[in-house]
Design an enzyme around this catalytic site. Structure first.
Site, PDB file in Angstrom:
ATOM      1  N   SER A 130       0.855  -1.191   0.000  1.00  0.00           N
ATOM      2  CA  SER A 130       0.000   0.000   0.000  1.00  0.00           C
ATOM      3  C   SER A 130       0.885   1.232   0.000  1.00  0.00           C
ATOM      4  CB  SER A 130      -0.872   0.011   1.254  1.00  0.00           C
ATOM      5  OG  SER A 130      -1.542   1.248   1.370  1.00  0.00           O
ATOM      6  N   TYR A 144      -1.068   2.864  12.610  1.00  0.00           N
ATOM      7  CA  TYR A 144       0.245   2.316  12.996  1.00  0.00           C
ATOM      8  C   TYR A 144       0.459   0.894  12.491  1.00  0.00           C
ATOM      9  CZ  TYR A 144       0.901   6.186  16.266  1.00  0.00           C
ATOM     10  OH  TYR A 144       1.075   7.424  16.820  1.00  0.00           O
TER      11      TYR A 144
END
Ligand SMILES: NC(=O)c1ccc[n+]([C@@H]2O[C@H](COP(=O)([O-])OP(=O)(O)OC[C@H]3O[C@@H](n4cnc5c(N)ncnc54)[C@H](OP(=O)(O)O)[C@@H]3O)[C@@H](O)[C@H]2O)c1
Length: 224
Positions: A130, A144
């Site tokens: 990604s 995170y």
């Protein structure tokens, strides 16, 4: 005709990869968590194999079942997404789960089927990463577990590319864009068929000069 192993082939990008590959005459082995629920994949004519990518025993069993099956291209699509919790509420469990599925899983799957990839003709490995795994592109923070796991995948692919590149492999990380799947949601701008057409155009064009690189589905190279 080439043989592709696609993980996460029950839905989303993995399923659409199987659809487009089968439709153009390639052979897909679609790996899914629940073969009994994989009717959409079955309808493509793909061979179906069980796989839980964060279960090392399941990954090893897949490698053993495919030991005599040459594989030309591996696409690691299985993944988990989402923004997750902010720092005050972040848990070790959340971090471990994302890293297990998104980073450890793709490496162990590649390791498990390496003999089959070596026996194949193309020696290509594509991991769906990604842009959220790009450190350079991270201007908004959060996510995170997802960001960290995809950044880890990017680094793991780089080492894999350098090691396996010596025997003619090409290993890349591909960003599918923000795509209309369960993960991307209905407001995503990119239809899944468009993303997959772009991803396959890149996979089809992989040459040794592209080994270890990070591409957007439209062919652009992305910052690390
Ligand atoms: N959609 C986007 O906008 C987008 C953007 C950037 C990157 N990506 C990446 O593209 C890949 C595919 O995403 P998608 O949009 O197709 O996601 P999706 O629609 O949520 O589908 C996820 C797929 O991964 C499988 N999966 C999840 N955990 C697994 C596990 N532990 N073991 C085996 N399979 C597992 C799911 O299987 P089940 O059906 O059994 O749950 C499903 O087939 C992911 O790696 C994702 O991070 C997607």
């Amino acid at each position: 005709m080439s043989t592709y192993l696609v993980t996460g082939a029950s839905r989303g990008l993995g399923l659409e990869l199987a659809r487009q590959l089968q439709a153009r005459g390639d052979h897909v082995i679609g790996a899914v968590r629940d073969p009994a629920g994989a009717d959409a994949l079955r309808a493509t004519g793909a061979r179906i194999e069980p796989l839980v990518v964060d279960d090392p025993a399941s990954v090893a069993a897949l490698g053993a079942r495919l030991a005599d099956t040459p594989i030309d291209v591996l696409v690691n699509s299985a993944g988990v997404g989402g923004l997750g919790r902010g720092l005050p509420d972040l848990t070790a469990e959340e971090l471990h789960r994302y890293f297990a599925v998104n980073a450890v899983g793709p490496v162990l799957v590649t390791q498990a089927v390496l003999p089959s990839l070596r026996a194949g003709r193309l020696r290509r490995v594509a991991h769906l990463t990604s842009l959220m795994g790009s450190i350079a592109d991270n201007t908004s923070g959060a996510a995170y577990a997802y960001r960290g796991s995809k950044a880890a995948l990017n680094m793991l692919n780089k080492s894999m590319a350098l090691e396996l590149g010596r025997e003619g492999f090409v290993c890349v990380v591909l960003n599918p864009g923000w795509v209309q799947t369960d993960m991307g949601g209905p407001h995503a701008p990119t239809p899944v068929a468009d993303s997959v057409r772009g991803l396959l155009a890149i996979v089809d064009s992989l040459t040794p000069e592209r080994n270890g690189r990070f591409f957007h589905f439209d062919g652009r190279e992305l910052p690390w």
